[in-house]
Motif scaffolding. Sequence first.
Motif, PDB file in Angstrom:
ATOM      1  N   PHE A   1       7.210  -4.454   6.507  1.00  0.00           N
ATOM      2  CA  PHE A   1       6.183  -3.720   5.774  1.00  0.00           C
ATOM      3  C   PHE A   1       5.552  -4.600   4.709  1.00  0.00           C
ATOM      4  N   LYS A   2       6.369  -5.313   3.941  1.00  0.00           N
ATOM      5  CA  LYS A   2       5.846  -6.120   2.840  1.00  0.00           C
ATOM      6  C   LYS A   2       4.911  -7.209   3.346  1.00  0.00           C
ATOM      7  N   VAL A   3       5.301  -7.870   4.426  1.00  0.00           N
ATOM      8  CA  VAL A   3       4.459  -8.929   5.001  1.00  0.00           C
ATOM      9  C   VAL A   3       3.118  -8.340   5.458  1.00  0.00           C
ATOM     10  N   ALA A   4       3.174  -7.198   6.159  1.00  0.00           N
ATOM     11  CA  ALA A   4       1.956  -6.566   6.683  1.00  0.00           C
ATOM     12  C   ALA A   4       1.081  -6.030   5.547  1.00  0.00           C
ATOM     13  N   TYR A   5       1.721  -5.499   4.501  1.00  0.00           N
ATOM     14  CA  TYR A   5       0.972  -4.953   3.366  1.00  0.00           C
ATOM     15  C   TYR A   5       0.197  -6.056   2.638  1.00  0.00           C
ATOM     16  N   VAL A   6       0.841  -7.172   2.384  1.00  0.00           N
ATOM     17  CA  VAL A   6       0.181  -8.294   1.710  1.00  0.00           C
ATOM     18  C   VAL A   6      -0.999  -8.782   2.543  1.00  0.00           C
ATOM     19  N   LYS A   7      -0.816  -8.829   3.859  1.00  0.00           N
ATOM     20  CA  LYS A   7      -1.904  -9.232   4.756  1.00  0.00           C
ATOM     21  C   LYS A   7      -3.059  -8.224   4.695  1.00  0.00           C
ATOM     22  N   ALA A   8      -2.713  -6.931   4.690  1.00  0.00           N
ATOM     23  CA  ALA A   8      -3.735  -5.880   4.651  1.00  0.00           C
ATOM     24  C   ALA A   8      -4.524  -5.904   3.349  1.00  0.00           C
ATOM     25  N   LEU A   9      -3.882  -6.340   2.254  1.00  0.00           N
ATOM     26  CA  LEU A   9      -4.582  -6.433   0.966  1.00  0.00           C
ATOM     27  C   LEU A   9      -5.761  -7.408   1.032  1.00  0.00           C
ATOM     28  N   GLY A  10      -5.650  -8.388   1.930  1.00  0.00           N
ATOM     29  CA  GLY A  10      -6.726  -9.360   2.075  1.00  0.00           C
ATOM     30  C   GLY A  10      -7.744  -8.980   3.137  1.00  0.00           C
ATOM     31  N   THR A  11      -7.601  -7.791   3.696  1.00  0.00           N
ATOM     32  CA  THR A  11      -8.528  -7.322   4.738  1.00  0.00           C
ATOM     33  C   THR A  11      -9.569  -6.399   4.131  1.00  0.00           C
ATOM     34  N   PRO A  12     -10.856  -6.609   4.418  1.00  0.00           N
ATOM     35  CA  PRO A  12     -11.909  -5.751   3.837  1.00  0.00           C
ATOM     36  C   PRO A  12     -11.968  -4.388   4.529  1.00  0.00           C
ATOM     37  N   LEU A  13     -10.978  -3.560   4.291  1.00  0.00           N
ATOM     38  CA  LEU A  13     -10.874  -2.268   4.986  1.00  0.00           C
ATOM     39  C   LEU A  13     -12.030  -1.342   4.622  1.00  0.00           C
ATOM     40  N   ILE A  14     -12.390  -1.307   3.341  1.00  0.00           N
ATOM     41  CA  ILE A  14     -13.456  -0.393   2.913  1.00  0.00           C
ATOM     42  C   ILE A  14     -14.744  -0.703   3.657  1.00  0.00           C
ATOM     43  N   GLN A  15     -15.070  -1.989   3.782  1.00  0.00           N
ATOM     44  CA  GLN A  15     -16.284  -2.383   4.493  1.00  0.00           C
ATOM     45  C   GLN A  15     -16.190  -2.036   5.976  1.00  0.00           C
ATOM     46  N   ALA A  16     -15.000  -2.236   6.556  1.00  0.00           N
ATOM     47  CA  ALA A  16     -14.810  -1.921   7.978  1.00  0.00           C
ATOM     48  C   ALA A  16     -15.006  -0.435   8.235  1.00  0.00           C
ATOM     49  N   TYR A  17     -14.461   0.407   7.345  1.00  0.00           N
ATOM     50  CA  TYR A  17     -14.628   1.850   7.512  1.00  0.00           C
ATOM     51  C   TYR A  17     -16.087   2.255   7.337  1.00  0.00           C
ATOM     52  N   LYS A  18     -16.751   1.631   6.351  1.00  0.00           N
ATOM     53  CA  LYS A  18     -18.149   1.949   6.100  1.00  0.00           C
ATOM     54  C   LYS A  18     -19.016   1.597   7.313  1.00  0.00           C
ATOM     55  N   THR A  19     -18.735   0.460   7.921  1.00  0.00           N
ATOM     56  CA  THR A  19     -19.479   0.023   9.103  1.00  0.00           C
ATOM     57  C   THR A  19     -19.367   1.042  10.229  1.00  0.00           C
ATOM     58  N   ASN A  20     -18.220   1.718  10.308  1.00  0.00           N
ATOM     59  CA  ASN A  20     -17.977   2.706  11.369  1.00  0.00           C
ATOM     60  C   ASN A  20     -18.215   4.147  10.906  1.00  0.00           C
ATOM     61  N   ASN A  21     -18.917   4.293   9.773  1.00  0.00           N
ATOM     62  CA  ASN A  21     -19.256   5.621   9.233  1.00  0.00           C
ATOM     63  C   ASN A  21     -18.030   6.493   8.971  1.00  0.00           C
ATOM     64  N   ILE A  22     -16.954   5.855   8.557  1.00  0.00           N
ATOM     65  CA  ILE A  22     -15.714   6.573   8.229  1.00  0.00           C
ATOM     66  C   ILE A  22     -15.516   6.510   6.717  1.00  0.00           C
ATOM     67  N   THR A  23     -15.292   7.654   6.103  1.00  0.00           N
ATOM     68  CA  THR A  23     -15.080   7.712   4.656  1.00  0.00           C
ATOM     69  C   THR A  23     -13.626   8.091   4.367  1.00  0.00           C
ATOM     70  N   PRO A  24     -12.846   7.188   3.768  1.00  0.00           N
ATOM     71  CA  PRO A  24     -11.474   7.545   3.384  1.00  0.00           C
ATOM     72  C   PRO A  24     -11.481   8.410   2.123  1.00  0.00           C
ATOM     73  N   LEU A  25     -10.738   9.506   2.168  1.00  0.00           N
ATOM     74  CA  LEU A  25     -10.612  10.401   1.013  1.00  0.00           C
ATOM     75  C   LEU A  25      -9.150  10.431   0.576  1.00  0.00           C
ATOM     76  N   PRO A  26      -8.767   9.578  -0.388  1.00  0.00           N
ATOM     77  CA  PRO A  26      -7.394   9.596  -0.894  1.00  0.00           C
ATOM     78  C   PRO A  26      -7.091  10.925  -1.592  1.00  0.00           C
ATOM     79  N   PHE A  27      -5.820  11.176  -1.820  1.00  0.00           N
ATOM     80  CA  PHE A  27      -5.383  12.448  -2.407  1.00  0.00           C
ATOM     81  C   PHE A  27      -5.988  12.705  -3.782  1.00  0.00           C
ATOM     82  N   ASN A  28      -6.481  11.659  -4.471  1.00  0.00           N
ATOM     83  CA  ASN A  28      -7.080  11.847  -5.799  1.00  0.00           C
ATOM     84  C   ASN A  28      -8.605  11.805  -5.765  1.00  0.00           C
ATOM     85  N   HIS A  29      -9.194  11.874  -4.572  1.00  0.00           N
ATOM     86  CA  HIS A  29     -10.651  11.839  -4.422  1.00  0.00           C
ATOM     87  C   HIS A  29     -11.240  13.225  -4.704  1.00  0.00           C
TER      88      HIS A  29
END
Length: 298
Positions: A59-87
């Motif tokens: 998990f730790k190895v994958a999490y550190v890798k994911a931190l360097g991935t532009p997830l927000i941009q990837a979701y935006k490109t696919n018209n997906i909006t993440p809504l965290p529990f505090n949104h």
Amino acid sequence: MDNQSFHHRLLALHYVMPIPLNRLKPLLQVDPDLEKCERMNIHQLSQLLKLTYDRAQKFKVAYVKALGTPLIQAYKTNNITPLPFNHPNYPKQLSTLYDPPTILYAKGCLDYLLMNYFVAVIGARDATDYSKDAMAYILPPLVKHDMVIVSGLAKGADAMAHQLTHELGGKTIGVLGHGHFHRYPKENLLLYNIMEKHHLTLSEYPPYVTSQKWHFPMRNRIISGLSQAVVVTEAKEKSGTVITLQHALDNGKDVYCVPGPITSMLSLGPNQSLLEGAKPVWNGFQIVEELQSRLFQK
């Protein structure tokens, strides 16, 4: 808390390990901003996330890798909006669940989540024309009074509910048991296009996650948790629909069942539930009156 940074770290964590909020809370109590997580020792991560040592290491190895991935941009490109529990758009009624989704991934009309009334309409995957006929009496009054119809985008009764709501010019939300990059079942491909273009689809899973058998009971708790009332048209005595219905009853929701012919196996679920506290329904105005009167009393 820097909300943007927290959002980024939460998305990375959830991408690697899409778990409900109750499983994440021990970590958030120790590290509320998720600023220390990537530097925690494996033993501590293992204890907080209830993972084996080996899984915590991965998990730790994958999490550190994911931190360097532009997830927000990837979701935006696919018209997906993440809504965290505090949104602000995260449905407040879901926070009362024992295991609320950590993040909801939304695609479509986000303003649906700000509406006042949500009614789940569900039933058997092998639903008959009896479900369709029942919905023709139940859905029009709900749509007329601007109630959002929630279902699970499964074949059968779910698909009927979404399709009829769309035809009536209403609003409908489809809750998925998989990520947005997948469409299941294949019979509903055209319906998916309609839902994503004109309505709203929600998932608690990152887009890459495929459908698994155990995802659907998890999806069902969101369907009932989101809705003030649940309507069941047809269901076998032991089925996912009846489990959803029971979850709704246990959580104080209004549950309505369409009484069915005693000759049909698909009437066993609703008819039995009527003995256990569900209300019989034959017209949508019954639901409109009860929900509106309850809101007025508040």
